[in-house]
Scaffold this motif. Structure first.
Motif, mmCIF file in Angstrom:
data_model
loop_
_atom_site.group_PDB
_atom_site.id
_atom_site.type_symbol
_atom_site.label_atom_id
_atom_site.label_comp_id
_atom_site.label_asym_id
_atom_site.label_seq_id
_atom_site.Cartn_x
_atom_site.Cartn_y
_atom_site.Cartn_z
ATOM 1 N N SER A 120 -3.499 12.079 -1.299
ATOM 2 C CA SER A 120 -4.746 11.388 -1.748
ATOM 3 C C SER A 120 -5.903 12.478 -2.000
ATOM 4 N N ILE A 153 0.737 -1.168 0.161
ATOM 5 C CA ILE A 153 -0.079 -0.063 -0.065
ATOM 6 C C ILE A 153 0.802 1.203 0.018
ATOM 7 N N ARG A 208 2.567 1.433 -3.547
ATOM 8 C CA ARG A 208 1.786 1.575 -4.632
ATOM 9 C C ARG A 208 0.824 2.523 -4.633
ATOM 10 N N ILE A 209 0.198 3.078 -3.231
ATOM 11 C CA ILE A 209 -0.549 3.810 -3.316
ATOM 12 C C ILE A 209 -0.035 5.492 -2.863
ATOM 13 N N TYR A 210 0.762 5.171 -1.924
ATOM 14 C CA TYR A 210 1.239 6.526 -1.194
ATOM 15 C C TYR A 210 2.558 7.371 -2.019
#
Length: 106
Positions: free
Chosen positions: A92, A80, A83-85
């Motif tokens: 976000s 996470i 890949r997301i942050y």
């Protein structure tokens, strides 16, 4: 097309034209102060964290009640963070849909 990053939010006009509310504090200064003197570490970096806890901290930052952000740690699904942050400089976009069909974007 807008791409969420620390550099892109410096151009506030483009984001605001898209109806997206940006942080009201100096993002780079907050990151620096968080790295120098972290005050809150949260374990679990998923949707509940981004949709609730991070939003509350942003409100505190906007109102100048605090100067640092939250360090999010993931113990279950470590991808996470990568890949997301990381690709979006830990930013976000929160979209809230109201019963009347209107959206709040920040």
């Amino acid at each position: 097309m807008l791409k969420l990053s620390a550099d892109s939010i410096k151009n506030r006009d483009v984001w605001e034209q898209a109806g997206i509310t940006l942080p009201e504090f100096d993002y780079e200064c907050m990151v620096s102060k968080t790295n120098e003197n972290p005050t809150w570490i949260h374990f679990g970096a998923g949707n509940i964290f981004r949709g609730f806890l991070a939003v509350l901290q942003q409100e505190l930052l906007n109102k100048k009640h605090v100067e640092t952000g939250i360090i999010a740690v993931e113990t279950y699904d470590y991808e996470i963070i990568d890949r997301i942050y990381a690709p979006f400089d830990n930013l976000s976009l929160l979209v809230t849909m109201h019963p009347d069909g209107k959206f709040d974007k920040r």
